[in-house]
Design a protein around this motif. Sequence first.
Motif, PDB file in Angstrom:
ATOM      1  N   UNK A 276     -43.617  12.549   3.239  1.00  0.00           N
ATOM      2  CA  UNK A 276     -43.908  14.234   2.839  1.00  0.00           C
ATOM      3  C   UNK A 276     -42.314  14.829   3.362  1.00  0.00           C
ATOM      4  N   UNK A 277     -41.328  13.480   4.417  1.00  0.00           N
ATOM      5  CA  UNK A 277     -39.796  13.947   4.814  1.00  0.00           C
ATOM      6  C   UNK A 277     -39.391  13.284   3.240  1.00  0.00           C
ATOM      7  N   UNK A 278     -39.330  12.516   2.367  1.00  0.00           N
ATOM      8  CA  UNK A 278     -38.783  12.399   1.212  1.00  0.00           C
ATOM      9  C   UNK A 278     -38.833  13.848   0.106  1.00  0.00           C
ATOM     10  N   UNK A 279     -40.845  14.402   0.316  1.00  0.00           N
ATOM     11  CA  UNK A 279     -41.179  15.519  -0.647  1.00  0.00           C
ATOM     12  C   UNK A 279     -40.275  16.482   0.196  1.00  0.00           C
ATOM     13  N   UNK A 280     -39.600  17.053   1.203  1.00  0.00           N
ATOM     14  CA  UNK A 280     -39.389  17.947   2.560  1.00  0.00           C
ATOM     15  C   UNK A 280     -38.043  18.266   2.188  1.00  0.00           C
ATOM     16  N   UNK A 281     -37.216  17.298   2.102  1.00  0.00           N
ATOM     17  CA  UNK A 281     -36.003  16.737   1.200  1.00  0.00           C
ATOM     18  C   UNK A 281     -35.285  16.415   0.356  1.00  0.00           C
ATOM     19  N   UNK A 282     -36.204  16.841  -1.029  1.00  0.00           N
ATOM     20  CA  UNK A 282     -36.736  16.573  -2.168  1.00  0.00           C
ATOM     21  C   UNK A 282     -35.240  15.369  -2.728  1.00  0.00           C
TER      22      UNK A 282
END
Length: 166
Positions: A115-121
């Motif tokens: 989720x963090x990877x997705x949120x930070x792109x």
Amino acid sequence: MFILVTVAILLGLGLILLLNRTASPVAVEKAYYQPRGVEQQQLERLAPEQFERLCLRLVEQMGLSITGCHHNKQREIDITAVNAQPITGGSYIVRCVLIPPELPIHSTQVIALSSTVLAERALKGIFITTGFFTEEVPKLAEGPPIELINGQRLRQMMRDYRIPLG
């Protein structure tokens, strides 16, 4: 046509049963993880600051440039890094968790990194731990690519990159 479909279904069921009988890579990995060598004992005794320095050095040795470091909890660090390569480069989120080697990392922790990877792109996530991952973790299929580095692989990478403990 009916016979062809029936044969395909039976063949598929046979393959599924065959796959269920084989050992999962994580279960096999866990079996090899149990012996307590000197390096494992040293990893267990690392202070959070030493573990942070070790992770930062490992990320740099992997060819990434560190752009930030954030402490989520006392023994959990998120490192943001960039690979400057023109085509294959991009940003990475590296989560480092210092836990006793007998404790597992559950799928919820890996999903949180995803989720963090997705949120930070970010391009990719890397999860580094001194413990091991539970059997359901490698089965996570959705989300961005996440590379898993358990305690055993961490020690191997430290040897490969000639990174001393502490």
